[in-house]
Scaffold this active site. Structure first.
Site, PDB file in Angstrom:
ATOM      1  N   TYR A 156     -71.239 -26.893  10.575  1.00 21.13           N
ATOM      2  CA  TYR A 156     -70.015 -27.434  11.025  1.00 21.13           C
ATOM      3  C   TYR A 156     -69.147 -26.207  11.575  1.00 21.13           C
ATOM      4  O   TYR A 156     -68.235 -26.500  12.196  1.00 21.13           O
ATOM      5  CB  TYR A 156     -69.279 -28.187   9.863  1.00 21.13           C
ATOM      6  N   LYS A 160     -67.448 -25.830  15.081  1.00 23.51           N
ATOM      7  CA  LYS A 160     -65.730 -25.668  15.136  1.00 23.51           C
ATOM      8  C   LYS A 160     -65.460 -24.327  15.698  1.00 23.51           C
ATOM      9  O   LYS A 160     -64.499 -24.049  16.300  1.00 23.51           O
ATOM     10  CB  LYS A 160     -65.263 -25.867  13.728  1.00 23.51           C
TER      11      LYS A 160
END
Length: 286
Positions: A156, A160
């Site tokens: 993640y 991001k």
């Protein structure tokens, strides 16, 4: 009437954004995987004062992303803003991440941002090339995990962080066409963070819930407005009543030998550079 596309609009931050844009009088194009969730949000959005087009589908699919942009333009004859919000987590430590968990996080978060951005920006470029004035806005959603890193979220965090990089590159490329590109790194209670922020930061004296997703949406609405044409390529951290600008990588102190280094020389050089450089922000959870 301005038209905005919001991805991941079926719940959490996306739903809060949709209601805020509806209250601001926008035509809101809602995208999410679940058509049923979109029906409920659409009704709330209309009640808030907006008009709605539902465009369900997997936004990380190249053709679906193109169709969402096309549906927005078909609905009102224009597209003014894209809010990339769709995302998901597959939390694991580095040593335990599976290939599927890595691929899912990169696909949904990163490709799910880039695919609609690519198609919307091509539409705006076409208008600008044809001589039509453009004042378009893209608002991406990165994360503190992408800016600082977060233990247990390597996939993640990577996605991001890449979204922040996409933001600054797209801002530089699209400014000539009248398109601004910014990003937010929000802290809010959503289905993805419900366990983390279950009861966090609820002020007992005022009742102000600093983790409510609705706190994030005013900045998103402003960044998507005509007034925000002077800011592009920036990442804003937003939580509760706090808004700040995240300061990314910068060129730090340097030492130049004017020739090729010998590996045996570099230990003292690196120690000196570390002494002169500011300390990096700590990784969350470290």
């Amino acid at each position: 009437m301005r038209t905005v596309v919001i991805t991941g609009a079926g719940q959490g931050l996306g739903r809060a954004h949709a209601l805020a844009f509806g209250a601001a009088g926008y035509h809101v194009v809602l995208n999410d995987l679940g058509a049923e969730r979109l029906d409920a949000v659409a009704a709330e959005c209309v009640a808030a004062g907006g008009t709605v087009t539902a465009a369900p589908g997997d936004i990380a699919d190249w053709d679906v992303a193109a169709s969402v942009v096309q549906r927005a333009v078909a609905a009102t004859g224009r597209l003014d803003a894209l809010v990339n919000n769709a995302g998901m987590t597959r939390d694991r430590m580095v040593t335990n991440v599976t290939e599927a968990e890595w691929d899912d996080a990169i696909r949904v978060n990163l490709k799910g941002h880039f695919a609609p951005l690519r198609h919307a920006s091509a539409y705006w470029k076409g208008l600008a090339k044809a001589g039509t004035p453009v004042a378009a806005r893209i608002v991406n959603t990165t994360s503190g995990a992408g800016l600082m890193g977060n233990v247990g979220q390597v996939n993640y965090s990577a996605a991001k962080a890449a979204i922040a990089a996409v933001t600054v590159v797209a801002a530089a490329e699209l400014e000539r066409y009248g398109v601004t590109v910014n990003a937010i790194a929000p802290s809010a209670r959503t289905p993805m963070t419900a366990d983390v922020f279950a009861d966090a930061m609820r002020a007992p004296d005022t009742g102000f819930d600093a983790m409510a997703p609705e706190n994030v949406s005013p900045l998103v609405v402003w960044l998507a407005s005509p007034e925000a044409g002077f800011v592009t390529g920036r990442v804003f951290e937003v939580s509760g009543g706090s808004v700040s600008i995240a300061d990314g990588w910068q060129h730090g102190p340097a030492t130049d030998a004017g020739r090729r280094w010998d590996p045996n020389e570099l230990g003292p050089v690196v120690r000196d550079l570390l002494t002169r450089a500011p300390q990096p922000a700590a990784v969350y959870g470290a």
